[in-house]
Scaffold this motif. Structure first.
Motif, mmCIF file in Angstrom:
data_model
loop_
_atom_site.group_PDB
_atom_site.id
_atom_site.type_symbol
_atom_site.label_atom_id
_atom_site.label_comp_id
_atom_site.label_asym_id
_atom_site.label_seq_id
_atom_site.Cartn_x
_atom_site.Cartn_y
_atom_site.Cartn_z
ATOM 1 N N ILE A 53 -10.513 7.163 -9.377
ATOM 2 C CA ILE A 53 -10.122 5.885 -9.963
ATOM 3 C C ILE A 53 -9.641 6.046 -11.403
ATOM 4 C CG2 ILE A 53 -12.400 5.228 -10.839
ATOM 5 C CD1 ILE A 53 -9.788 2.954 -9.082
ATOM 6 N N GLU A 74 -5.676 -6.028 -9.075
ATOM 7 C CA GLU A 74 -6.440 -5.602 -7.905
ATOM 8 C C GLU A 74 -5.519 -5.054 -6.818
ATOM 9 O OE1 GLU A 74 -9.487 -4.929 -5.110
ATOM 10 O OE2 GLU A 74 -9.568 -5.232 -7.281
ATOM 11 N N ALA A 75 -4.412 -5.744 -6.568
ATOM 12 C CA ALA A 75 -3.470 -5.279 -5.545
ATOM 13 C C ALA A 75 -2.850 -3.943 -5.940
ATOM 14 C CB ALA A 75 -2.375 -6.326 -5.330
ATOM 15 N N TYR A 133 -5.026 3.550 -4.945
ATOM 16 C CA TYR A 133 -6.280 4.295 -4.815
ATOM 17 C C TYR A 133 -6.414 4.903 -3.418
ATOM 18 C CZ TYR A 133 -11.286 5.312 -5.202
ATOM 19 O OH TYR A 133 -12.511 5.926 -5.233
ATOM 20 N N PRO A 147 0.827 -1.209 0.000
ATOM 21 C CA PRO A 147 0.000 0.000 0.000
ATOM 22 C C PRO A 147 0.860 1.258 0.000
ATOM 23 C CG PRO A 147 -0.847 -1.596 1.563
ATOM 24 C CD PRO A 147 0.475 -2.131 1.079
ATOM 25 N N LEU A 158 -4.206 -1.579 -7.928
ATOM 26 C CA LEU A 158 -5.218 -0.541 -7.782
ATOM 27 C C LEU A 158 -5.450 -0.189 -6.315
ATOM 28 C CD1 LEU A 158 -7.809 -1.880 -10.397
ATOM 29 C CD2 LEU A 158 -6.379 0.154 -10.640
ATOM 30 N N THR A 159 -5.542 -1.216 -5.492
ATOM 31 C CA THR A 159 -5.793 -1.006 -4.073
ATOM 32 C C THR A 159 -4.642 -0.252 -3.416
ATOM 33 O OG1 THR A 159 -7.118 -3.027 -3.963
ATOM 34 C CG2 THR A 159 -6.291 -2.156 -1.884
ATOM 35 N N ALA A 160 -3.422 -0.564 -3.820
ATOM 36 C CA ALA A 160 -2.248 0.076 -3.225
ATOM 37 C C ALA A 160 -2.209 1.567 -3.531
ATOM 38 C CB ALA A 160 -0.974 -0.594 -3.722
#
Length: 245
Positions: A154, A139-140, A146, A94, A142-144
């Protein structure tokens, strides 16, 4: 993305949704993982042109027809191979405010995976990958990013990731093309420079290329790692300036 018709003749079923056949007791047991591993070994050694279902079957001491229980086409095999490489790339941490560090580690980890599997560079430039490892990696990523400062939209996150991926693909393809040329010609960079040096010297001596002459004589010519890092920093500086606006 290759697909085959479902058992009822309806919509195509992607390889990711088709269950693996039950194993059978044979002298040469097969599985999708074993098939993919053998194909990757062939591609790492001699490129994607060395990969065929026949050659993979031979490497596994199995008949080619047995492979069709596990996949339908070479395209499906390539999809599985690409997803296996995505599984080697660590998930980015993250950002926690340091989105530059997240993007830098993402770029470096991807580059290392491609340098281990040079054939993967072309797959990176193609359509989005839909395998489980590729989706988990996206996914990881984007999550890290966003929600990091300046990245709370986004669309901005996607544009930033696309920009980094575009740089990554271009830089790695250039690096790999040099390595490929070395393998084909049998000359490393220093040997190639010695072989072409007299020609370049004659051209520069004409005086028609003054700026190129300065590059040859005065530029530092950093190694591949430094070149990659510096170009990436230029890109991240540009992203930071855009976010600040």
């Amino acid at each position: 993305m290759a697909a085959q018709r479902g058992a009822d003749g309806g919509e195509p079923g992607l390889i990711w949704e088709r269950p693996e056949p039950p194993s059978r007791p044979t002298p040469s047991p097969l599985s999708r993982d074993r098939i993919v591993a053998a194909a990757i070994e062939l591609a790492d050694a001699d490129g994607l042109e060395a990969v065929s279902l026949r050659k993979v079957a031979a490497a596994l001491d199995a008949g080619p027809m047995r492979l069709y229980r596990y996949l339908s086409t070479k395209e499906e095999l390539l999809d599985l191979m690409g997803d296996a490489v995505y599984g080697e790339i660590p998930a980015p941490e993250p950002a926690d405010g340091d989105w530059r560090g997240t993007l830098r580690s993402l770029a470096h980890d991807t580059r290392q995976a491609v340098l281990r599997h040079k054939w993967f560079a072309d797959q990176l430039a193609g359509r989005p990958h839909l395998g489980p490892n590729a989706l988990a990696h996206l996914e990881a990523s984007l999550t890290a990013l966003y929600g990091a400062p300046g990245l709370d939209d986004i669309d901005t996150v996607m544009l930033v990731i696309d920009a980094v991926n575009a740089y990554l693909v271009g830089a790695i393809r250039k690096e790999i093309s040099v390595l490929h040329a070395e393998r084909v010609t049998g000359m490393d960079e220093e040997q190639w420079q010695r072989a072409t040096g007299p020609y370049i010297s004659r051209k520069l001596a004409t005086g028609r290329y003054p700026t190129l002459s300065k590059v040859v004589q005065d530029a530092t010519h950093p190694n591949a790692d430094t070149t990659f890092d510096t170009g990436l920093d230029y890109l991240l500086d540009g992203i930071a300036a855009r976010i600040a606006r």
